[in-house]
Scaffold this motif. Structure first.
Motif, PDB file in Angstrom:
ATOM      1  N   LYS A   1       8.124   5.897 -13.427  1.00 39.78           N
ATOM      2  CA  LYS A   1       8.820   4.811 -14.142  1.00 39.78           C
ATOM      3  C   LYS A   1      10.298   4.763 -13.723  1.00 39.78           C
ATOM      4  O   LYS A   1      10.879   3.693 -13.549  1.00 39.78           O
ATOM      5  CB  LYS A   1       8.712   5.024 -15.653  1.00 39.78           C
ATOM      6  CG  LYS A   1       7.317   4.741 -16.206  1.00 39.78           C
ATOM      7  CD  LYS A   1       7.270   5.016 -17.695  1.00 39.78           C
ATOM      8  CE  LYS A   1       5.873   4.789 -18.256  1.00 39.78           C
ATOM      9  NZ  LYS A   1       5.794   5.135 -19.692  1.00 39.78           N
ATOM     10  N   GLU A   2      10.884   5.953 -13.564  1.00 34.41           N
ATOM     11  CA  GLU A   2      12.284   6.013 -13.117  1.00 34.41           C
ATOM     12  C   GLU A   2      12.422   5.447 -11.701  1.00 34.41           C
ATOM     13  O   GLU A   2      13.409   4.785 -11.371  1.00 34.41           O
ATOM     14  CB  GLU A   2      12.785   7.457 -13.173  1.00 34.41           C
ATOM     15  CG  GLU A   2      12.966   7.970 -14.597  1.00 34.41           C
ATOM     16  CD  GLU A   2      13.210   9.470 -14.652  1.00 34.41           C
ATOM     17  OE1 GLU A   2      13.256  10.087 -13.566  1.00 34.41           O
ATOM     18  OE2 GLU A   2      13.342  10.011 -15.759  1.00 34.41           O
TER      19      GLU A   2
ATOM     20  N   ASP B   1       2.059   9.909 -11.230  1.00 31.79           N
ATOM     21  CA  ASP B   1       3.446  10.323 -11.425  1.00 31.79           C
ATOM     22  C   ASP B   1       4.009  10.824 -10.109  1.00 31.79           C
ATOM     23  O   ASP B   1       3.270  11.071  -9.155  1.00 31.79           O
ATOM     24  CB  ASP B   1       3.526  11.414 -12.502  1.00 31.79           C
ATOM     25  CG  ASP B   1       4.908  11.476 -13.141  1.00 31.79           C
ATOM     26  OD1 ASP B   1       5.749  10.628 -12.794  1.00 31.79           O
ATOM     27  OD2 ASP B   1       5.133  12.353 -13.990  1.00 31.79           O
ATOM     28  N   GLY B   2       5.324  10.996 -10.068  1.00 30.72           N
ATOM     29  CA  GLY B   2       5.985  11.476  -8.857  1.00 30.72           C
ATOM     30  C   GLY B   2       6.916  10.427  -8.292  1.00 30.72           C
ATOM     31  O   GLY B   2       6.774   9.237  -8.555  1.00 30.72           O
TER      32      GLY B   2
ATOM     33  N   GLY C   1      -0.497   0.929 -15.784  1.00 30.03           N
ATOM     34  CA  GLY C   1      -1.295   1.778 -14.894  1.00 30.03           C
ATOM     35  C   GLY C   1      -1.241   3.256 -15.220  1.00 30.03           C
ATOM     36  O   GLY C   1      -1.398   4.080 -14.337  1.00 30.03           O
ATOM     37  N   GLN C   2      -1.013   3.624 -16.493  1.00 35.17           N
ATOM     38  CA  GLN C   2      -0.923   5.031 -16.947  1.00 35.17           C
ATOM     39  C   GLN C   2       0.053   5.825 -16.071  1.00 35.17           C
ATOM     40  O   GLN C   2      -0.320   6.692 -15.301  1.00 35.17           O
ATOM     41  CB  GLN C   2      -2.299   5.707 -16.949  1.00 35.17           C
ATOM     42  CG  GLN C   2      -2.291   6.968 -17.824  1.00 35.17           C
ATOM     43  CD  GLN C   2      -3.654   7.604 -17.968  1.00 35.17           C
ATOM     44  OE1 GLN C   2      -4.649   7.000 -17.649  1.00 35.17           O
ATOM     45  NE2 GLN C   2      -3.706   8.821 -18.457  1.00 35.17           N
ATOM     46  N   LEU C   3       1.328   5.520 -16.220  1.00 34.61           N
ATOM     47  CA  LEU C   3       2.371   6.080 -15.361  1.00 34.61           C
ATOM     48  C   LEU C   3       3.149   7.185 -16.063  1.00 34.61           C
ATOM     49  O   LEU C   3       3.369   7.135 -17.269  1.00 34.61           O
ATOM     50  CB  LEU C   3       3.342   4.973 -14.934  1.00 34.61           C
ATOM     51  CG  LEU C   3       2.699   3.705 -14.345  1.00 34.61           C
ATOM     52  CD1 LEU C   3       3.761   2.688 -14.016  1.00 34.61           C
ATOM     53  CD2 LEU C   3       1.875   4.033 -13.113  1.00 34.61           C
ATOM     54  N   GLY C   4       3.597   8.172 -15.277  1.00 30.15           N
ATOM     55  CA  GLY C   4       4.446   9.240 -15.805  1.00 30.15           C
ATOM     56  C   GLY C   4       5.908   8.834 -15.798  1.00 30.15           C
ATOM     57  O   GLY C   4       6.288   7.772 -15.277  1.00 30.15           O
ATOM     58  N   ASP C   5       6.753   9.692 -16.357  1.00 31.94           N
ATOM     59  CA  ASP C   5       8.176   9.373 -16.488  1.00 31.94           C
ATOM     60  C   ASP C   5       8.863   9.212 -15.129  1.00 31.94           C
ATOM     61  O   ASP C   5       9.708   8.338 -14.945  1.00 31.94           O
ATOM     62  CB  ASP C   5       8.891  10.476 -17.285  1.00 31.94           C
ATOM     63  CG  ASP C   5       8.450  10.473 -18.742  1.00 31.94           C
ATOM     64  OD1 ASP C   5       7.956   9.421 -19.196  1.00 31.94           O
ATOM     65  OD2 ASP C   5       8.587  11.512 -19.406  1.00 31.94           O
TER      66      ASP C   5
ATOM     67  N   ASN D   1       0.837  -1.202   0.000  1.00 37.66           N
ATOM     68  CA  ASN D   1       0.000   0.000   0.000  1.00 37.66           C
ATOM     69  C   ASN D   1       0.871   1.251   0.000  1.00 37.66           C
ATOM     70  O   ASN D   1       1.580   1.519   0.974  1.00 37.66           O
ATOM     71  CB  ASN D   1      -0.915   0.021   1.231  1.00 37.66           C
ATOM     72  CG  ASN D   1      -1.953  -1.075   1.196  1.00 37.66           C
ATOM     73  OD1 ASN D   1      -2.576  -1.310   0.167  1.00 37.66           O
ATOM     74  ND2 ASN D   1      -2.138  -1.761   2.321  1.00 37.66           N
ATOM     75  N   GLY D   2       0.803   2.002  -1.092  1.00 37.86           N
ATOM     76  CA  GLY D   2       1.478   3.293  -1.150  1.00 37.86           C
ATOM     77  C   GLY D   2       0.498   4.411  -0.845  1.00 37.86           C
ATOM     78  O   GLY D   2      -0.704   4.182  -0.688  1.00 37.86           O
ATOM     79  N   LEU D   3       1.002   5.633  -0.751  1.00 34.09           N
ATOM     80  CA  LEU D   3       0.153   6.811  -0.520  1.00 34.09           C
ATOM     81  C   LEU D   3       0.468   7.845  -1.594  1.00 34.09           C
ATOM     82  O   LEU D   3       1.627   8.124  -1.869  1.00 34.09           O
ATOM     83  CB  LEU D   3       0.408   7.396   0.866  1.00 34.09           C
ATOM     84  CG  LEU D   3       0.008   6.501   2.045  1.00 34.09           C
ATOM     85  CD1 LEU D   3       0.529   7.084   3.349  1.00 34.09           C
ATOM     86  CD2 LEU D   3      -1.499   6.325   2.113  1.00 34.09           C
TER      87      LEU D   3
END
Length: 827
Positions: free
Chosen positions: A634-635, A675-676, A627-631, A598-600
């Protein structure tokens, strides 16, 4: 041919067929008629008023005969008037007025022009030649008519067009021109025109003789005196005044009385001198007049007195808004400083927060508490730099920018000026408006702000600028540097409940006309709306849902108005009125799961639980992220996998384990962009859990950025993330050690319900997040690692792999046996 057409009444002007005329239209009915014509076929009927001074003529005050014209061009001027270019087409007679409300709408009979040619009628040909010759003599005597017109008239071979062209250019009285317009017979019209021109020629000849004789007899001073006397006599005889001259005198008086800067006064005097030398109907005169009016309308020394009452200001701010302590405190500080210092430069505040938390309404409360005027300018979608700084006067339709327009509207040099949605500005080929805002929002520069339209220094230092934005990262750094950032976080569920009960419900009861009806709102009803019908950080959607419930109650009340009824709104009734639930908050799993952590997350709607799932399959080291992820996220996943590889020996993994397996990391709710960097610790925990078959505790949630050395770095939005964990009934939250200072923002009831673990390394995260291993788990040295006693051995990975294989075979056999006996297999 009869036709329905809008009518434009004209003052002291008659338009003939084939004549192109510019008109300045200012009356509302006339503008409406033009808009109706533009929306249809651009045709409009032009008829003269019988009395020019009547501002709102009745049908009986308008001549029945007029000209059907076509609108060639229409231009809206800054002062609200419309400049229109019209070409006459044909005569027409009004048969009936269909509508005189918003504009005159008439049914008119179009009069077709005569098709008789000079070749068919020799007498008509002779009459045309006489008229053409007479007009040539008239042009020679009257210097106002260009000689080229006489040449073009000679080439006209249509009798009707010839009569109309000459009638339009000869200086007849209006009554004579109207009589010519109403004369349908071409022959009669030419005869009448011939007679009128002969009279005009005789008058012009007499005037020429008088001018010649007077010129010889009087000197320069006598000439000026005579002309002035002659002009006054003519005005007295006609009973009219020179309105333009009166307007100039009025402007001169206003410039003399207006308190402005020395530069502005000198500029206006110069512009007025220029205006005096112009024709009142010229386009340049309109531009100069508009400029003078704009400068005079600006508040140069007009200001409101600030209310320096700290207690009253605090009361107003608390009355209008629940919570929002930081911005309220900053406003009260500003007033306190102003009470001690006579002149303090207006601060530039920037309220940043998610939609619906009260940024715009807070600015209104600031104006109310300080006793200042309030101006709001929306900057959303502004892409033209000239919208901030204004257009130069060389452009048609030039006007000041939004800043000067707002100050003109407020009528004060020290208003509260709200620059709404400052983060929504963008740039294109017309310039960068955010760069133009640098001068406006810099206390060192805005003492002498220059608008391109005014081209004068204007002092903005007393203005209290308040900006609003949803996010800071779209605001350029130089602009952000000039503002004092005040962040407004989302409301907690308890805040929303109090706001709804104290503000939103009473407001919507009044707006929906239910003041006399007894309505009892329970807390459960409001919580139902908060949790299952809205998903936001603010309260805007909550107010809409409350209004929706009240509208349905209003319908029930209207059906039986005499029956006195009490409405008790609880969660059950709200659910019945609004239909199925729209949203659900992510909840923790019911059991400890392998590969699920579980993340927040922080979203524009507030905080939310962000589960991360990892599945390990046999393969060659391929990594799949869904899951429609930002850059950035992904990093973080790439960094997490690298960290696990670097710690393979400590975790009991073979050094080349990644060459034999594929990783699939999935973030549920794929329709929501994510993202983030703060999901780093969650990704690593999910990966280690899947690789080592170690369950993750269901009641633990975590947040934190990671680096390749396994350090946990600080994150933002801690308050919103903790509130999301509280809603999901999480018992333990793992946070970076450096975020411990941010806990003061978290409500006390949430602090009591959640245990916080502050970590500095991923080893600490894993030891808290991973659940105790099953008794039959072969990796006993991993158990020692989680307990912090020792590190795992390399051979343990092989044992875990064999154990997972045996366990899968047992489950497959049990499922097969259940299928054969007609039972469901184990889940």
């Amino acid at each position: 041919m009869k036709r329905k057409i809008p009518l434009l009444p004209l003052r002291e002007l008659i338009v003939f067929p084939h004549e192109v005329v510019p008109l300045f239209v200012g009356r509302e009915k006339s503008i409406n008629a033009l808009e109706e014509a533009m929306a249809a076929d651009r045709h409009i009927l032009l008829c003269a008023q019988k009395k020019a001074k009547v501002n709102d003529p009745k049908p009986e005050g308008i001549h029945d005969y007029g000209t059907i014209g076509t609108i060639i061009q229409l231009l809206r001027l800054p002062d609200g008037t419309v400049k229109v270019l019209v070409e006459g087409k044909s005569r027409a007679k009004i048969e009936e007025y269909l509508d005189t409300g918003r504009f005159f709408h008439v049914e008119a009979e179009e009069i077709e022009a005569s098709k008789v040619t000079p070749d068919d009628d020799p007498e008509l040909a002779a009459l045309m030649r006489s008229v053409q010759a007479t007009f040539e003599n008239y042009v020679k005597l009257n210097k106002r008519v260009p000689p080229e017109l006489a040449v073009s008239v000679q080439s006209i071979d249509n009798a009707s067009r010839l009569a109309d062209t000459i009638a339009a250019h000869v200086n007849f009285k209006l009554a004579a021109k109207q009589e010519l317009l109403e004369t349908e017979s071409v022959r009669a019209r030419l005869e009448k025109l011939y007679e009128l021109m002969q009279n005009e020629i005789e008058i012009l000849q007499v005037e020429k003789k008088i001018r010649t004789r007077v010129k010889k007899q009087m000197e320069k001073n006598q000439k000026e005196y005579y002309l002035n006397e002659q002009m006054q006599a003519i005005q007295k005889e006609l009973g009219s005044q020179d309105e333009f001259k009166n307007e100039l005198a009025e402007l001169e008086d206003r410039i003399r009385r207006k308190k402005m800067s020395k530069e502005a006064t000198e500029r206006l005097k110069k512009e007025l001198r220029k205006l005096k030398m112009m024709s009142p109907m010229s386009a340049e005169a309109t531009v100069v007049r508009n400029y003078i009016d704009t400068v005079l309308a600006l508040p140069w020394n007009e200001r409101t007195e600030d209310k320096i009452d700290i207690e009253e200001a605090e009361r107003i701010l608390d009355e209008d808004h629940y919570g929002l302590e930081k911005p309220k405190q900053r406003i009260v500080e500003y007033l306190a400083v102003q009470a001690l210092v006579k002149k303090v430069r207006g601060p530039i505040l920037c309220l940043v927060g998610p939609p619906g938390v009260g940024k715009t309404s807070l600015a209104k409360s600031v104006a109310r508490s300080t006793g200042r005027k309030f101006v709001r300018v929306s900057l959303g979608g502004v892409r033209d730099e000239a919208e901030i700084r204004g257009h130069r006067r060389t452009y048609i339709g030039a006007m000041p920018g939004k800043i000067i327009q707002g100050l003109r509207k407020s009528g004060s040099t020290n208003p509260v000026f709200l620059l709404d949605e400052i983060d929504k500005m963008s740039m294109d080929f017309r310039g960068d408006p955010s760069a133009a805002m640098l001068e406006v929002l810099d206390p060192e520069q805005n003492v002498a702000f220059v608008d391109h339209f005014l081209d004068l220094d204007y002092d903005l230092s007393e203005v209290l600028f308040v900006c609003t934005a949803n996010s800071l990262h779209t605001i350029p750094l130089p602009l952000r540097d000039r503002m004092e950032i005040i962040e407004l976080s989302g409301y907690t569920d308890e805040d929303k409940l109090k706001i709804a009960k104290q503000y939103l419900v009473p407001k919507q009861v009044e707006l929906n006309g239910l003041e006399g009806v007894e309505i009892q709102w329970s807390d459960s009803a409001v919580k139902e709306l908060i949790h299952h019908y809205t998903k936001e950080a603010g309260v805007r959607s909550l107010e809409r849902e409350i209004a929706s419930v009240l509208r349905k109650l209003a319908r029930e009340h209207v059906k039986e108005p005499k029956k006195k009824k009490t409405f008790k709104v609880d969660a059950k009734l709200a659910n019945k009125l609004l239909g199925p639930r729209k949203y659900r908050f992510n909840r923790a799993e019911e059991t400890d799961m392998i590969g699920m952590a579980n993340g927040l997350a922080y979203t524009p709607m507030g905080g939310d639980l962000l589960p991360v799932e990892t599945t390990i399959t046999s393969g060659k080291g391929k990594v799949t992220l869904t899951g429609q992820l930002g850059d950035v996220i992904k990093e973080s996943a790439t960094a997490g996998i690298t960290y696990v590889r670097s710690r393979s020996l400590a975790l009991g993994l073979e050094p080349d384990f990644y060459e034999h397996v594929d990783f699939h990391l999935h973030f549920p709710e794929g329709a929501v962009p994510k993202d983030g960097p703060s999901a780093g610790v969650t990704i690593v925990t999910s990966l280690v859990s899947a690789l080592l078959a170690a369950p993750v505790r269901k009641d633990v949630a975590m947040t934190g950025e990671i680096n390749l050395r396994g350090k946990v770095l600080p994150i933002g939005g801690l308050k919103e993330k903790v509130l999301a964990a509280y809603r999901a009934e999480i018992k333990t939250v793992l946070c970076p050690r450096e975020n411990e200072k941010d806990l003061h923002e978290v409500p006390k009831n949430v602090m009591k319900a959640i245990e916080f673990k502050f970590v500095e390394s991923l080893d600490e995260v894993l030891r808290v997040a991973l659940a105790p291993l099953p008794e039959d788990h072969p990796n006993q040295s991993l158990r020692a690692f989680l307990l912090g006693e020792s590190e795992a051995k390399l051979d343990d990975w092989r044992e875990v792999r064999d154990w997972m294989k045996q366990r899968k075979e047992q489950e497959d056999r049990a499922r097969e046996t259940a299928r054969e006996s007609g039972q469901h297999g184990p889940h």
